[in-house]
Enzyme design. Sequence first.
Site, PDB file in Angstrom:
ATOM      1  CD1 TRP A   1      -2.947   1.498   0.902  1.00 21.04           C
ATOM      2  CD2 TRP A   1      -1.355   2.392   2.186  1.00 21.04           C
ATOM      3  NE1 TRP A   1      -3.377   2.751   1.294  1.00 21.04           N
ATOM      4  CE2 TRP A   1      -2.416   3.314   2.083  1.00 21.04           C
ATOM      5  CE3 TRP A   1      -0.243   2.750   2.937  1.00 21.04           C
ATOM      6  CZ2 TRP A   1      -2.395   4.560   2.704  1.00 21.04           C
ATOM      7  CZ3 TRP A   1      -0.212   3.984   3.561  1.00 21.04           C
ATOM      8  CH2 TRP A   1      -1.282   4.881   3.443  1.00 21.04           C
ATOM      9  CG  HIS A   2       3.442   2.328   3.222  1.00 24.03           C
ATOM     10  ND1 HIS A   2       2.815   1.326   3.915  1.00 24.03           N
ATOM     11  CD2 HIS A   2       3.490   3.394   4.063  1.00 24.03           C
ATOM     12  CE1 HIS A   2       2.487   1.770   5.128  1.00 24.03           C
ATOM     13  NE2 HIS A   2       2.869   3.017   5.241  1.00 24.03           N
ATOM     14  N   GLY A   3       3.731   1.837  -1.442  1.00 23.83           N
ATOM     15  CA  GLY A   3       4.381   2.209  -2.686  1.00 23.83           C
ATOM     16  C   GLY A   3       4.540   1.039  -3.624  1.00 23.83           C
TER      17      GLY A   3
END
Length: 566
Positions: A415-417
């Site tokens: 989700w972060h990248g």
Amino acid sequence: MLFCSEQFLLFFAAVFAVYWSLHYRWARVLTFVAAAAFLTYNWSAWTKELPSAETFSPATISRWFSDQYIPLGTFKPEDAAKETDQTAAALSGVGAWCWVAFIFCGTVLAAYRFGHDRARVLLLLASSFFFYASWNRWLALLICVTTLMDYFVALGCDRFASNMARRTLLILSLVVNLGLLAYMKYSDFFLRSILEAIGTYHFQRYEHVLRIILPVGISFYTFEAINYTIDVYRRRIKAETNLLNFMVFITFFPHLIAGPIVRARDFLPQVHRRKHFDWPRMQLGVQFFLMGLFKKLAIADRMALFSDPVFKEPGLYNSGAVWLATLAYAVQIYCDFSGYTDMALGTAHMLGYKLAQNFNMPYSALNVSDFWRRWHISLSSWLRDYLFIPLGGSRGTNWQINRNLMMTMALGGLWHGASWTFVVWGVLHGSYLIIHRYFKAFCETRPRLELALQTPLGMVFRMALTFASVCFGWIFFRAQSFTDASTILNRLIVPFHDALGAPLHNRSLWYLVGFVVICHAIGRSGVWKKWSPRVPAPVLGFGYATCLTLALVLAVSGKTFIYFQF
């Protein structure tokens, strides 16, 4: 439009003044006259910046979508930001303030027609749309389309009695929201990963790859939309029947770009509640904003001077510089993200809204599980409620619980990248949580060990071990590739001196680290909550002025927020 920029401060000051003055008829008249006069005086300059009819023609829109595909050989990372830069330029200067003045005129007219409470909702919606359009006007329309879909899906889930129909609508919402997130954020990443796995020869045979302009903050407002539709489907909340109220929930500009992730059941009742100006709440909002501004400008951006050069070219620096850069980045990402959250909470309080707490001194955590109860609380609680528990949570065998933890953290990392380094970071934290589960069970059968860990010395040891484990994870979070991460780990473990030292003299680094440690100690002990109400107002005012002055003096230009990329 960064929170810590002069442009945003002027924008928020204008919105704030009009927002609270709509209650008074004389203030509405003054606002309308001033906004109309500004528009009249700058009409010629504004009309030159307005898009022509050709801009919205089908051919132009089709060409914009076709521009999402470019030759691989000419692809450059900065191309994805070109549209955003052009939009920012178009929405700066006189043209931007003409749009703001136009919004104010419409808001005043709405106050006479619908009352000042409804006009405030319209003002927040229009201001939020303008705020996001300052990043990219096309993608601002994309939010409106998905928001409309979620609005009607939730109404259907609320009104239909058939479980099949309700489940179908929920699946539609999840597919559209997650599909859009996957396409916008991950399609290029997975395509490149597949092409690289095929091999260099085959990789060069492909002439095109996707080049997609990533909507700023798409991960945050997508999760907010999902929690709303799921809660309506589960009958935990009623569907919002007023479209404007629901759009304000999704687009509310303080949390739109980088969170915190807002729950519908917490925010929507506040939209319905009548707002009254309150000086204590205003003071609290200013305190939050100043604290966040100081974290960002005085600490995070200065820590970036130590960490960014080393993580960009880790092979050029010796072991001492790498150790300092790792420590600096740990402080940087905390102060950067929590600083944004504090400013978001502050602006929301000044407008009469309360957002969820997102940080609670995470580096004072005694274990990794405690760390995730203190770090990015809105995300960790979202992952727990809408991913970990539906997967089975803590029910079942040890293998099933460990599987659920690992899947949740791996997806949280992704989700972060769009990078495999983020996945490794998530898997690493999943492993931490699994190890902690087994160690906790091990200690429960050994009272002496449990007692030793509860002593002050034991707590310091646990805190230090947790912080070291988190810093180890930050290496993969920050590194641009596995090669860079491997180089950094090699420098940390094996002493290497035949290279450059720290980018700057490390005295200021240690001053800032010491300051953060002291603040954590004071906050964890509860001393500040006990003594702050007794501090005289002049002393508090002097402290706020000092905080603002230091933030402006120590500010480093050109540093955006880290979590804007997520």
